[in-house]
Structure formats: structure tokens, C-alpha cells
Design a protein around this motif. Structure first.
Motif, PDB file in Angstrom:
ATOM      1  N   LEU A  47      -1.476  -9.579  11.260  1.00  0.00           N
ATOM      2  CA  LEU A  47      -2.107  -9.747   9.961  1.00  0.00           C
ATOM      3  C   LEU A  47      -3.154 -10.861   9.983  1.00  0.00           C
ATOM      4  O   LEU A  47      -2.902 -11.954  10.491  1.00  0.00           O
ATOM      5  CB  LEU A  47      -1.044 -10.065   8.901  1.00  0.00           C
ATOM      6  CG  LEU A  47      -1.486 -10.060   7.450  1.00  0.00           C
ATOM      7  CD1 LEU A  47      -2.005  -8.689   7.048  1.00  0.00           C
ATOM      8  CD2 LEU A  47      -0.323 -10.457   6.553  1.00  0.00           C
ATOM      9  N   GLU A  48      -4.317 -10.551   9.443  1.00  0.00           N
ATOM     10  CA  GLU A  48      -5.390 -11.538   9.333  1.00  0.00           C
ATOM     11  C   GLU A  48      -5.751 -11.819   7.887  1.00  0.00           C
ATOM     12  O   GLU A  48      -6.348 -12.847   7.582  1.00  0.00           O
ATOM     13  CB  GLU A  48      -6.630 -11.042  10.096  1.00  0.00           C
ATOM     14  CG  GLU A  48      -6.401 -10.962  11.587  1.00  0.00           C
ATOM     15  CD  GLU A  48      -7.615 -10.447  12.344  1.00  0.00           C
ATOM     16  OE1 GLU A  48      -8.692 -10.295  11.733  1.00  0.00           O
ATOM     17  OE2 GLU A  48      -7.473 -10.198  13.552  1.00  0.00           O
ATOM     18  N   LEU A  68      -1.761  -8.561   1.513  1.00  0.00           N
ATOM     19  CA  LEU A  68      -0.297  -8.492   1.545  1.00  0.00           C
ATOM     20  C   LEU A  68       0.203  -7.173   0.971  1.00  0.00           C
ATOM     21  O   LEU A  68       1.103  -6.538   1.526  1.00  0.00           O
ATOM     22  CB  LEU A  68       0.307  -9.662   0.776  1.00  0.00           C
ATOM     23  CG  LEU A  68       0.111 -11.045   1.365  1.00  0.00           C
ATOM     24  CD1 LEU A  68       0.673 -12.097   0.416  1.00  0.00           C
ATOM     25  CD2 LEU A  68       0.748 -11.167   2.743  1.00  0.00           C
ATOM     26  N   LYS A  69      -0.378  -6.768  -0.157  1.00  0.00           N
ATOM     27  CA  LYS A  69       0.025  -5.502  -0.794  1.00  0.00           C
ATOM     28  C   LYS A  69      -0.199  -4.332   0.160  1.00  0.00           C
ATOM     29  O   LYS A  69       0.680  -3.480   0.326  1.00  0.00           O
ATOM     30  CB  LYS A  69      -0.770  -5.299  -2.082  1.00  0.00           C
ATOM     31  CG  LYS A  69      -0.436  -4.022  -2.815  1.00  0.00           C
ATOM     32  CD  LYS A  69      -1.280  -3.903  -4.069  1.00  0.00           C
ATOM     33  CE  LYS A  69      -0.970  -2.640  -4.838  1.00  0.00           C
ATOM     34  NZ  LYS A  69      -1.819  -2.530  -6.043  1.00  0.00           N
ATOM     35  N   HIS A  70      -1.360  -4.302   0.784  1.00  0.00           N
ATOM     36  CA  HIS A  70      -1.688  -3.228   1.726  1.00  0.00           C
ATOM     37  C   HIS A  70      -0.671  -3.184   2.875  1.00  0.00           C
ATOM     38  O   HIS A  70      -0.188  -2.113   3.261  1.00  0.00           O
ATOM     39  CB  HIS A  70      -3.108  -3.412   2.266  1.00  0.00           C
ATOM     40  CG  HIS A  70      -3.492  -2.401   3.300  1.00  0.00           C
ATOM     41  ND1 HIS A  70      -3.799  -1.096   2.979  1.00  0.00           N
ATOM     42  CD2 HIS A  70      -3.594  -2.505   4.650  1.00  0.00           C
ATOM     43  CE1 HIS A  70      -4.068  -0.432   4.098  1.00  0.00           C
ATOM     44  NE2 HIS A  70      -3.961  -1.269   5.118  1.00  0.00           N
ATOM     45  N   THR A  71      -0.327  -4.344   3.416  1.00  0.00           N
ATOM     46  CA  THR A  71       0.630  -4.407   4.527  1.00  0.00           C
ATOM     47  C   THR A  71       2.014  -3.944   4.084  1.00  0.00           C
ATOM     48  O   THR A  71       2.670  -3.173   4.788  1.00  0.00           O
ATOM     49  CB  THR A  71       0.695  -5.842   5.094  1.00  0.00           C
ATOM     50  OG1 THR A  71      -0.617  -6.214   5.508  1.00  0.00           O
ATOM     51  CG2 THR A  71       1.656  -5.931   6.261  1.00  0.00           C
ATOM     52  N   ASP A  91       4.865 -19.225   9.612  1.00  0.00           N
ATOM     53  CA  ASP A  91       4.265 -20.292   8.807  1.00  0.00           C
ATOM     54  C   ASP A  91       3.294 -19.784   7.743  1.00  0.00           C
ATOM     55  O   ASP A  91       2.834 -20.551   6.910  1.00  0.00           O
ATOM     56  CB  ASP A  91       3.589 -21.332   9.693  1.00  0.00           C
ATOM     57  CG  ASP A  91       2.472 -20.752  10.546  1.00  0.00           C
ATOM     58  OD1 ASP A  91       2.428 -19.525  10.748  1.00  0.00           O
ATOM     59  OD2 ASP A  91       1.631 -21.542  11.012  1.00  0.00           O
ATOM     60  N   LYS A  92       3.009 -18.483   7.712  1.00  0.00           N
ATOM     61  CA  LYS A  92       2.056 -17.927   6.740  1.00  0.00           C
ATOM     62  C   LYS A  92       2.673 -16.959   5.729  1.00  0.00           C
ATOM     63  O   LYS A  92       2.095 -16.730   4.676  1.00  0.00           O
ATOM     64  CB  LYS A  92       0.940 -17.194   7.487  1.00  0.00           C
ATOM     65  CG  LYS A  92       0.212 -18.059   8.463  1.00  0.00           C
ATOM     66  CD  LYS A  92      -1.239 -18.000   8.220  1.00  0.00           C
ATOM     67  CE  LYS A  92      -1.901 -18.879   9.258  1.00  0.00           C
ATOM     68  NZ  LYS A  92      -3.228 -19.197   8.946  1.00  0.00           N
ATOM     69  N   VAL A  93       3.815 -16.371   6.065  1.00  0.00           N
ATOM     70  CA  VAL A  93       4.365 -15.302   5.224  1.00  0.00           C
ATOM     71  C   VAL A  93       5.885 -15.238   5.369  1.00  0.00           C
ATOM     72  O   VAL A  93       6.432 -15.638   6.400  1.00  0.00           O
ATOM     73  CB  VAL A  93       3.707 -13.943   5.599  1.00  0.00           C
ATOM     74  CG1 VAL A  93       4.116 -13.489   6.975  1.00  0.00           C
ATOM     75  CG2 VAL A  93       3.977 -12.877   4.573  1.00  0.00           C
ATOM     76  N   GLU A  94       6.548 -14.738   4.309  1.00  0.00           N
ATOM     77  CA  GLU A  94       7.991 -14.462   4.401  1.00  0.00           C
ATOM     78  C   GLU A  94       8.304 -13.197   3.627  1.00  0.00           C
ATOM     79  O   GLU A  94       7.687 -12.904   2.610  1.00  0.00           O
ATOM     80  CB  GLU A  94       8.825 -15.643   3.900  1.00  0.00           C
ATOM     81  CG  GLU A  94       8.784 -15.892   2.419  1.00  0.00           C
ATOM     82  CD  GLU A  94       9.616 -17.086   1.983  1.00  0.00           C
ATOM     83  OE1 GLU A  94      10.231 -17.767   2.838  1.00  0.00           O
ATOM     84  OE2 GLU A  94       9.658 -17.335   0.769  1.00  0.00           O
ATOM     85  N   MET A  95       9.269 -12.434   4.178  1.00  0.00           N
ATOM     86  CA  MET A  95       9.752 -11.214   3.542  1.00  0.00           C
ATOM     87  C   MET A  95      11.260 -11.344   3.363  1.00  0.00           C
ATOM     88  O   MET A  95      11.976 -11.630   4.327  1.00  0.00           O
ATOM     89  CB  MET A  95       9.434  -9.981   4.380  1.00  0.00           C
ATOM     90  CG  MET A  95       9.927  -8.691   3.745  1.00  0.00           C
ATOM     91  SD  MET A  95       9.568  -7.242   4.741  1.00  0.00           S
ATOM     92  CE  MET A  95       7.907  -6.908   4.162  1.00  0.00           C
TER      93      MET A  95
END
Length: 184
Positions: free
Chosen positions: A14-15, A22-25, A57-61
Motif C-alpha cells: 500500500l502506498e 484505505l477504502k479501496h484496499t 506503523d501506518k495501518v491497523e485492521m
């Protein structure tokens, strides 16, 4: 390919960490409720049980399965993200607050199975299960949530909670990082 592998690959590539990226991913991952079953456990007296699926460090699910207790009003610190209803229906109340004043409810809405809705940076809301079907929600935030404020409207107070605390008033003192007295 396992869910963990798919998610890890998607986020390592992811870039675009914008809300639309985020929504697209999240939509492209096309995660099913069946893939989440092994993450679901009994909330044991809390509004929900949460299980991290992925974090860097950039995202969490995170996946959450809900009891019949609403969570406390809260924000997501400096984070924003998406919430996808994977099963059941959620009742969400959105609040507005000015500075250190007590948040006031703006509106309440219901989101059904399959719904996807945005949680803005500094937005305050509370959620809960509506009806009989079990409520399962999938949450994707960027950056990972830190500095979440949880509100106790009756006590006219808030506190910043540690990252291991959910959207409820902490039972352990170590989870209360900062106490805030609100103005009426």
C-alpha cells in the motif's frame, strides 16, 4: 491464500493511506465473515471482543464481535478509518464537542450487514449491537489508534486510554493515560 497472507501483502504494497486508498484496499480484500470466525471470542462483560488482524506503523485492521452492551462515546485519537459491518446491525450515535466541553449527540443511525462507513479523525461516536443477530465489525485505521479519548458523559469526564483498552472506561489505572474534566 490465508486471510493473514492476503492482508499482509495488501498493506505491505500500500502506498495510498488516504481515506479513499484505505477504502479501496478494504473492498479489494473482499473479506468474508467465514474468514473471521477464528478471531471471534466472547466479549466477557465488555461491549466487544477485539482481535488485531494486521498492524504496522501506518495501518491497523481489527475485527470486533459485540455483546449487547454499547461502547462508550470515544474518538480515535489522530486516526481515521473505515468500519465494515460483517454481520448483524449496529446502532451508531455521532456526537459533537467543542474543545473540552461535554459531547452532545447529533444523530443516531443504523448500519446493516454489508454497510461501510467512515470514522473521521477527531470524530466522536458510540456503537452497539441492534437486534438479535450477532454483530461483527471490521475496522481499518490509519495511523494505528493511539491517544483515544473515552468519554463518561454522566461524570462529565474523559480519559486518554492506552492502546490495549477498548472504547469503555478503563478498569485498570495503568490504562488511563490522562484524565480530562469536561465542561458542561
Amino acid at each position: 491464500m490465508s486471510l493473514e497472507t492476503r492482508v499482509q501483502k495488501a498493506f505491505q504494497r500500500l502506498e495510498d493511506y488516504s481515506p479513499e486508498g484505505l477504502k479501496h484496499t478494504l473492498l479489494r480484500l473482499n473479506i468474508s465473515i467465514e474468514e473471521l470466525q477464528s478471531y471471534l471470542k466472547t466479549p466477557e462483560g465488555k461491549p466487544y471482543y477485539r482481535q488485531m488482524i494486521y498492524a504496522d506503523d501506518k495501518v491497523e485492521m481489527i475485527v470486533m464481535n459485540w455483546a449487547e452492551i454499547e461502547c462508550s462515546p470515544h474518538d480515535h485519537g489522530q486516526s481515521s478509518g473505515w468500519i465494515q459491518v460483517m454481520n448483524g446491525t449496529t446502532k451508531q450515535t455521532v456526537y459533537q464537542a467543542q474543545g473540552e466541553s461535554i459531547p452532545l449527540p447529533l444523530f443516531t443511525e443504523y448500519k446493516e450487514n454489508g454497510s461501510l462507513f467512515f470514522a473521521p479523525k477527531h470524530g466522536i461516536h458510540k456503537m452497539g449491537r441492534e437486534g438479535d443477530p450477532p454483530l461483527v465489525t471490521l475496522h481499518l485505521y490509519s495511523p494505528p489508534i493511539r491517544g483515544m479519548r473515552v468519554f463518561d458523559l454522566k461524570a462529565c469526564a474523559a480519559c486518554v486510554v492506552s492502546s490495549d483498552c477498548g472504547a469503555w472506561w478503563p478498569e485498570e489505572q495503568r490504562q488511563r493515560l490522562k484524565d480530562i474534566q469536561l465542561k458542561k
